[in-house]
Scaffold this motif. Sequence first.
Motif, PDB file in Angstrom:
ATOM      1  N   GLU A 163       8.897   4.224 -12.162  1.00 49.89           N
ATOM      2  CA  GLU A 163       9.162   5.650 -12.103  1.00 49.89           C
ATOM      3  C   GLU A 163       8.397   6.289 -10.940  1.00 49.89           C
ATOM      4  O   GLU A 163       7.359   5.792 -10.496  1.00 49.89           O
ATOM      5  CB  GLU A 163       8.757   6.333 -13.407  1.00 49.89           C
ATOM      6  CG  GLU A 163       9.599   5.939 -14.612  1.00 49.89           C
ATOM      7  CD  GLU A 163      10.963   6.609 -14.606  1.00 49.89           C
ATOM      8  OE1 GLU A 163      11.241   7.402 -13.682  1.00 49.89           O
ATOM      9  OE2 GLU A 163      11.746   6.331 -15.534  1.00 49.89           O
ATOM     10  N   GLU A 164       8.910   7.419 -10.473  1.00 49.08           N
ATOM     11  CA  GLU A 164       8.284   8.135  -9.370  1.00 49.08           C
ATOM     12  C   GLU A 164       7.334   9.205  -9.892  1.00 49.08           C
ATOM     13  O   GLU A 164       7.670   9.956 -10.807  1.00 49.08           O
ATOM     14  CB  GLU A 164       9.349   8.797  -8.497  1.00 49.08           C
ATOM     15  CG  GLU A 164       8.777   9.564  -7.308  1.00 49.08           C
ATOM     16  CD  GLU A 164       9.846  10.267  -6.494  1.00 49.08           C
ATOM     17  OE1 GLU A 164       9.469  11.031  -5.573  1.00 49.08           O
ATOM     18  OE2 GLU A 164      11.044  10.072  -6.784  1.00 49.08           O
ATOM     19  N   VAL A 165       6.154   9.251  -9.314  1.00 49.14           N
ATOM     20  CA  VAL A 165       5.189  10.318  -9.600  1.00 49.14           C
ATOM     21  C   VAL A 165       5.253  11.312  -8.456  1.00 49.14           C
ATOM     22  O   VAL A 165       4.882  11.004  -7.331  1.00 49.14           O
ATOM     23  CB  VAL A 165       3.763   9.759  -9.762  1.00 49.14           C
ATOM     24  CG1 VAL A 165       2.774  10.896 -10.024  1.00 49.14           C
ATOM     25  CG2 VAL A 165       3.708   8.742 -10.887  1.00 49.14           C
ATOM     26  N   GLY A 166       5.750  12.509  -8.753  1.00 52.38           N
ATOM     27  CA  GLY A 166       5.903  13.502  -7.706  1.00 52.38           C
ATOM     28  C   GLY A 166       4.576  14.070  -7.242  1.00 52.38           C
ATOM     29  O   GLY A 166       4.354  14.266  -6.051  1.00 52.38           O
ATOM     30  N   SER A 167       3.671  14.330  -8.179  1.00 53.18           N
ATOM     31  CA  SER A 167       2.355  14.852  -7.802  1.00 53.18           C
ATOM     32  C   SER A 167       1.349  14.534  -8.894  1.00 53.18           C
ATOM     33  O   SER A 167       1.671  14.468 -10.073  1.00 53.18           O
ATOM     34  CB  SER A 167       2.407  16.363  -7.542  1.00 53.18           C
ATOM     35  OG  SER A 167       2.971  17.053  -8.622  1.00 53.18           O
ATOM     36  N   LEU A 168       0.112  14.321  -8.446  1.00 51.10           N
ATOM     37  CA  LEU A 168      -1.023  14.063  -9.329  1.00 51.10           C
ATOM     38  C   LEU A 168      -2.118  15.044  -8.950  1.00 51.10           C
ATOM     39  O   LEU A 168      -2.593  15.048  -7.811  1.00 51.10           O
ATOM     40  CB  LEU A 168      -1.519  12.624  -9.172  1.00 51.10           C
ATOM     41  CG  LEU A 168      -2.778  12.241  -9.952  1.00 51.10           C
ATOM     42  CD1 LEU A 168      -2.558  12.362 -11.453  1.00 51.10           C
ATOM     43  CD2 LEU A 168      -3.214  10.816  -9.594  1.00 51.10           C
ATOM     44  N   VAL A 169      -2.517  15.893  -9.906  1.00 51.45           N
ATOM     45  CA  VAL A 169      -3.520  16.930  -9.654  1.00 51.45           C
ATOM     46  C   VAL A 169      -4.706  16.690 -10.575  1.00 51.45           C
ATOM     47  O   VAL A 169      -4.549  16.595 -11.799  1.00 51.45           O
ATOM     48  CB  VAL A 169      -2.941  18.340  -9.895  1.00 51.45           C
ATOM     49  CG1 VAL A 169      -4.010  19.401  -9.618  1.00 51.45           C
ATOM     50  CG2 VAL A 169      -1.723  18.572  -9.023  1.00 51.45           C
ATOM     51  N   LEU A 170      -5.894  16.594  -9.991  1.00 49.59           N
ATOM     52  CA  LEU A 170      -7.121  16.321 -10.740  1.00 49.59           C
ATOM     53  C   LEU A 170      -8.065  17.504 -10.589  1.00 49.59           C
ATOM     54  O   LEU A 170      -8.421  17.890  -9.476  1.00 49.59           O
ATOM     55  CB  LEU A 170      -7.790  15.050 -10.211  1.00 49.59           C
ATOM     56  CG  LEU A 170      -6.883  13.817 -10.094  1.00 49.59           C
ATOM     57  CD1 LEU A 170      -7.624  12.678  -9.407  1.00 49.59           C
ATOM     58  CD2 LEU A 170      -6.386  13.393 -11.465  1.00 49.59           C
ATOM     59  N   LEU A 171      -8.476  18.081 -11.715  1.00 53.36           N
ATOM     60  CA  LEU A 171      -9.392  19.215 -11.699  1.00 53.36           C
ATOM     61  C   LEU A 171     -10.802  18.739 -12.031  1.00 53.36           C
ATOM     62  O   LEU A 171     -11.112  18.445 -13.176  1.00 53.36           O
ATOM     63  CB  LEU A 171      -8.952  20.285 -12.715  1.00 53.36           C
ATOM     64  CG  LEU A 171      -7.516  20.810 -12.623  1.00 53.36           C
ATOM     65  CD1 LEU A 171      -7.312  21.946 -13.616  1.00 53.36           C
ATOM     66  CD2 LEU A 171      -7.175  21.238 -11.211  1.00 53.36           C
ATOM     67  N   LEU A 258      -4.053  15.739  -5.341  1.00 49.36           N
ATOM     68  CA  LEU A 258      -4.794  16.969  -5.083  1.00 49.36           C
ATOM     69  C   LEU A 258      -6.013  16.971  -5.986  1.00 49.36           C
ATOM     70  O   LEU A 258      -5.888  16.853  -7.210  1.00 49.36           O
ATOM     71  CB  LEU A 258      -3.916  18.189  -5.381  1.00 49.36           C
ATOM     72  CG  LEU A 258      -4.609  19.559  -5.337  1.00 49.36           C
ATOM     73  CD1 LEU A 258      -5.118  19.871  -3.942  1.00 49.36           C
ATOM     74  CD2 LEU A 258      -3.658  20.663  -5.826  1.00 49.36           C
ATOM     75  N   LEU A 259      -7.193  17.077  -5.393  1.00 47.94           N
ATOM     76  CA  LEU A 259      -8.448  17.138  -6.135  1.00 47.94           C
ATOM     77  C   LEU A 259      -9.049  18.529  -5.958  1.00 47.94           C
ATOM     78  O   LEU A 259      -9.360  18.941  -4.842  1.00 47.94           O
ATOM     79  CB  LEU A 259      -9.435  16.081  -5.641  1.00 47.94           C
ATOM     80  CG  LEU A 259     -10.857  16.163  -6.196  1.00 47.94           C
ATOM     81  CD1 LEU A 259     -10.862  15.921  -7.702  1.00 47.94           C
ATOM     82  CD2 LEU A 259     -11.775  15.162  -5.488  1.00 47.94           C
ATOM     83  N   LEU A 260      -9.164  19.267  -7.060  1.00 43.67           N
ATOM     84  CA  LEU A 260      -9.782  20.583  -7.025  1.00 43.67           C
ATOM     85  C   LEU A 260     -11.185  20.467  -7.597  1.00 43.67           C
ATOM     86  O   LEU A 260     -11.368  20.173  -8.771  1.00 43.67           O
ATOM     87  CB  LEU A 260      -8.936  21.581  -7.820  1.00 43.67           C
ATOM     88  CG  LEU A 260      -7.501  21.758  -7.317  1.00 43.67           C
ATOM     89  CD1 LEU A 260      -6.756  22.793  -8.143  1.00 43.67           C
ATOM     90  CD2 LEU A 260      -7.490  22.146  -5.844  1.00 43.67           C
ATOM     91  N   THR A 261     -12.159  20.684  -6.750  1.00 46.52           N
ATOM     92  CA  THR A 261     -13.561  20.462  -7.086  1.00 46.52           C
ATOM     93  C   THR A 261     -14.254  21.778  -7.414  1.00 46.52           C
ATOM     94  O   THR A 261     -14.114  22.755  -6.680  1.00 46.52           O
ATOM     95  CB  THR A 261     -14.283  19.790  -5.902  1.00 46.52           C
ATOM     96  OG1 THR A 261     -13.640  18.560  -5.587  1.00 46.52           O
ATOM     97  CG2 THR A 261     -15.741  19.527  -6.227  1.00 46.52           C
ATOM     98  N   ALA A 262     -14.986  21.802  -8.503  1.00 45.60           N
ATOM     99  CA  ALA A 262     -15.797  22.970  -8.839  1.00 45.60           C
ATOM    100  C   ALA A 262     -16.987  23.020  -7.886  1.00 45.60           C
ATOM    101  O   ALA A 262     -17.829  22.120  -7.884  1.00 45.60           O
ATOM    102  CB  ALA A 262     -16.273  22.896 -10.284  1.00 45.60           C
TER     103      ALA A 262
END
Length: 320
Positions: A163-171, A258-262
């Motif tokens: 399967e295709e993963v369109g986006s992976l976002v990590l907070l 995408l990695l969103l870092t505090a």
Amino acid sequence: MDDDFFALGGTSLSAVRVAADLQRRLGRPVPLPALFLDPTPAGLAARLTTEALPASVEDALRVVVPLRRGGRLAPLFCVHAGMGLAWAYTGMVRHLSPDRPVWGLQLPSLGGGPEYDSIEKLAHRYLDEVRTVQPAGPYHLLGWSLGGLIAHAMATELQDRGEEVGSLVLLDSYPGGATADPEALDAGDLLRGLGVDGSPGEDARSLTYADVGRRLGESYGPAAALTADQLRRIAEGYARSTRLSTRFAPRVFRGDALLLTAADSSRAGGAPSVNAGLGHSITGTVQDERVDCAHNDMMQPGPARAIGVLVETYVSGRGG
């Protein structure tokens, strides 16, 4: 009608009072989770009118819960952080495209379901749930803290399935960041966390979950519908899932993230670099963006607004 209760200064404590007052005025159940899931007068009225409102707290503790239904865009699936609940993501959802459906994934044990002894097994269960909503990819996944590890494991399993993963976002999510012996959330911790002060001379260590459930009912009325068993599940689920993360060794995800870092990280030495456990488990480009908040505050109104904009830009830019 479109004012956001939490953006105007509402808190979890005042939300309980509002839900209880609405229930008295309307003469019908208004479960507390409904206000977290849709915290505007218009949104809550629509839930009441269309019966989209959870019928009970048990409904709001299901493994997969709708945070926003409908819309023509690809859905975004948001995996819970350490407490096991996905309700907090409503702060971010309001800043995504209104055409994007959003679903939350929650610990099965909170609703009386089975426990799992690895991140990988949890990820597999969540994918079974995801595919009942969206049978084929591309899939868009997001996770905060522990949820980021689970989302990463979901992404690698999806690729194994072709399967295709369109986006992976990590907070603010990094392997190896948890302790093997997390502090337990006892009944007293839960009571204080829900805004109920102890009685004079009361020893919080002597409280039971039944005491907490009774005190919540006495303080806030029937809208505070968390039972003693549900409170116990939340506390135990937190400790159990935190321990799981210490044994998680991420496999390689063949794609970007995408990695969103505090920026104000509570971790010793500040926020880790992209290569701190992530760089070798993601082959593509990791877009690292800083958010001006602490780790536990990412879904507060200000940070959630910034995160929602960044997430929507990223996901829509990848065909979502």
